[in-house]
Scaffold this motif. Structure first.
Motif, PDB file in Angstrom:
ATOM      1  N   UNK A 157     -22.324 -29.846   6.922  1.00 40.79           N
ATOM      2  CA  UNK A 157     -20.941 -30.233   7.227  1.00 40.79           C
ATOM      3  C   UNK A 157     -20.253 -29.192   8.113  1.00 40.79           C
ATOM      4  N   UNK A 158     -21.025 -28.658   9.064  1.00 37.92           N
ATOM      5  CA  UNK A 158     -20.467 -27.728  10.035  1.00 37.92           C
ATOM      6  C   UNK A 158     -20.296 -26.304   9.552  1.00 37.92           C
ATOM      7  N   UNK A 159     -20.777 -25.999   8.329  1.00 39.77           N
ATOM      8  CA  UNK A 159     -20.622 -24.656   7.787  1.00 39.77           C
ATOM      9  C   UNK A 159     -21.995 -24.042   7.525  1.00 39.77           C
ATOM     10  N   UNK A 160     -22.132 -22.723   7.707  1.00 37.31           N
ATOM     11  CA  UNK A 160     -23.434 -22.084   7.488  1.00 37.31           C
ATOM     12  C   UNK A 160     -23.801 -22.080   6.004  1.00 37.31           C
ATOM     13  N   UNK A 161     -25.067 -22.338   5.740  1.00 35.55           N
ATOM     14  CA  UNK A 161     -25.588 -22.293   4.379  1.00 35.55           C
ATOM     15  C   UNK A 161     -26.974 -21.652   4.404  1.00 35.55           C
ATOM     16  N   UNK A 162     -27.471 -21.308   3.233  1.00 31.90           N
ATOM     17  CA  UNK A 162     -28.874 -20.986   3.050  1.00 31.90           C
ATOM     18  C   UNK A 162     -29.520 -22.144   2.306  1.00 31.90           C
ATOM     19  N   UNK A 163     -30.769 -22.426   2.668  1.00 31.73           N
ATOM     20  CA  UNK A 163     -31.542 -23.483   2.026  1.00 31.73           C
ATOM     21  C   UNK A 163     -32.730 -22.846   1.318  1.00 31.73           C
TER      22      UNK A 163
END
Length: 203
Positions: A157-163
């Motif tokens: 959703x346009x925001x940085x994340x870690x997977x």
């Protein structure tokens, strides 16, 4: 009836492998000579996964929203080795939606770093996944004590994340896979997809 599967595009496999090795693996930099015996450590981590599988899926409907609503569905998966021991790929098919949801994973092993890079590709946009028609950034990692942890950076959703992918409970005929997202650089994790895998009958 045994499901029909298509082959992972060879041009895609070739281009990824060339790019991966040109950069010295995910870590980049220069590669060094490694004894053949040492290079094989970790290269067979996914050998258990070859063949056909039935997968019971449990997926969080809304991710990173504090939701506790899950949906369940079944899928079939076929996994096979790539030539030369460079890795493996699979095709994941779920008929719950129309058109059928198809996902593909490409797993490439780097003999220098002893790490796996796992890429994901899907035919759908929105709903079960947030992207389609392009390889998602890889998660990178390895197995230790029978558990595989693979992590990488992405956006949601346009925001940085870690997977994070976690492989566990592995036997010759079963395995468990989990996906989790972290919106705060790994301080907290939300599990949003769980797969319980059972080897398919040959009938």
């Amino acid at each position: 009836m045994k499901p029909r599967f298509t082959l992972f595009p060879l041009w895609l496999i070739s281009s990824l492998f060339i790019s991966f090795n040109a950069n010295g693996g995910e870590g980049g930099g220069q590669t060094t000579s490694t004894p053949k015996a040492a290079m094989s450590i970790g290269a067979h981590d996914f050998d258990f996964f070859m063949g056909d599988w039935v997968i019971e899926n449990r997926k969080l409907i809304k991710r990173l929203e504090g939701s506790d609503q899950w949906e369940t569905f079944q899928a079939r998966q076929h996994v096979q080795q790539l030539p030369g021991g460079i890795g493996n790929f699979d095709e994941f098919v779920a008929k719950t939606w129309k058109p059928d949801y198809v996902g593909m994973s490409l797993r490439v092993f780097n003999p220098e770093t002893k790490l796996w890079s796992i890429y994901w590709l899907t035919n759908q946009n929105g709903g079960i996944d947030s992207k389609s028609g392009a390889l998602m950034p890889p998660v990178v990692g390895k197995f230790e004590n029978g558990v595989g942890i693979f992590e990488g950076a992405d956006e949601f959703n346009g925001k940085p994340i870690l997977v994070r992918y976690t492989w566990s409970q592995i036997t010759n005929n079963s395995a468990r896979w989990e996906q989790a997202f972290s919106p705060d650089a790994g301080k907290s994790w939300e599990t949003n997809w769980i797969m319980q895998m059972t080897r398919a009958s040959n009938k």
